[in-house]
Design a protein around this motif. Structure first.
Motif, PDB file in Angstrom:
ATOM      1  N   TRP A  72       0.821  -1.205   0.000  1.00 43.05           N
ATOM      2  CA  TRP A  72       0.000   0.000   0.000  1.00 43.05           C
ATOM      3  C   TRP A  72       0.858   1.260   0.000  1.00 43.05           C
ATOM      4  N   CYS A  73       1.986   1.220   0.669  1.00 46.52           N
ATOM      5  CA  CYS A  73       2.919   2.351   0.633  1.00 46.52           C
ATOM      6  C   CYS A  73       3.409   2.587  -0.785  1.00 46.52           C
ATOM      7  N   TRP A  74       3.708   1.508  -1.505  1.00 49.84           N
ATOM      8  CA  TRP A  74       4.157   1.628  -2.890  1.00 49.84           C
ATOM      9  C   TRP A  74       3.049   2.188  -3.769  1.00 49.84           C
ATOM     10  N   VAL A  76       0.481   4.128  -2.909  1.00 48.88           N
ATOM     11  CA  VAL A  76       0.292   5.554  -2.602  1.00 48.88           C
ATOM     12  C   VAL A  76       1.446   6.377  -3.180  1.00 48.88           C
ATOM     13  N   SER A  77       2.664   5.881  -3.080  1.00 48.81           N
ATOM     14  CA  SER A  77       3.825   6.595  -3.627  1.00 48.81           C
ATOM     15  C   SER A  77       3.725   6.731  -5.135  1.00 48.81           C
ATOM     16  N   CYS A  78       3.305   5.675  -5.816  1.00 49.89           N
ATOM     17  CA  CYS A  78       3.169   5.738  -7.279  1.00 49.89           C
ATOM     18  C   CYS A  78       2.079   6.708  -7.695  1.00 49.89           C
ATOM     19  N   CYS A  80       1.106   9.339  -5.978  1.00 51.56           N
ATOM     20  CA  CYS A  80       1.653  10.678  -5.727  1.00 51.56           C
ATOM     21  C   CYS A  80       2.627  11.077  -6.834  1.00 51.56           C
ATOM     22  N   LEU A  81       3.482  10.148  -7.224  1.00 49.67           N
ATOM     23  CA  LEU A  81       4.441  10.433  -8.287  1.00 49.67           C
ATOM     24  C   LEU A  81       3.729  10.735  -9.605  1.00 49.67           C
TER      25      LEU A  81
END
Length: 93
Positions: A72-74, A76-78, A80-81
């Motif tokens: 889930w962190c990945w 959300v990061s993707c 955002c990116l």
């Protein structure tokens, strides 16, 4: 002792194997910038599709509890990116 061959790999295993095996050709073509995110999104889609098509593995848990927190962190990061890249490309001057 049983050794794995290319015939008993799953789809994600085969995709990761061939991506790693073809790193230098991708580098020579200048495609490494594209192949990494493409691999990550494709693996994410495989996880989502397999979760929805085969929910019998853990039927008592909702989707957000079936995936580890690092996944889930990945995600959300993707996202955002992706938004940051879209905002960065809106001003072409």
């Amino acid at each position: 002792m049983h050794t794995r061959t290319s015939f008993d790999r799953t789809l994600p295993d085969a995709v990761c194997f061939w991506t790693i095996a073809l790193t230098w050709p991708f580098y020579m073509l200048g495609a490494l910038y594209v192949v990494g995110p493409l691999l990550a999104w494709m693996l994410f889609c495989v996880v989502v599709v397999s979760t929805y098509l085969n929910p019998s593995e853990k039927p008592e848990l909702p989707l957000f509890l079936r995936l580890p927190p690092i996944v889930w962190c990945w995600i959300v990061s993707c996202i955002c990116l992706l938004v940051i890249i879209w905002v960065g490309h809106t001003n072409w001057e």
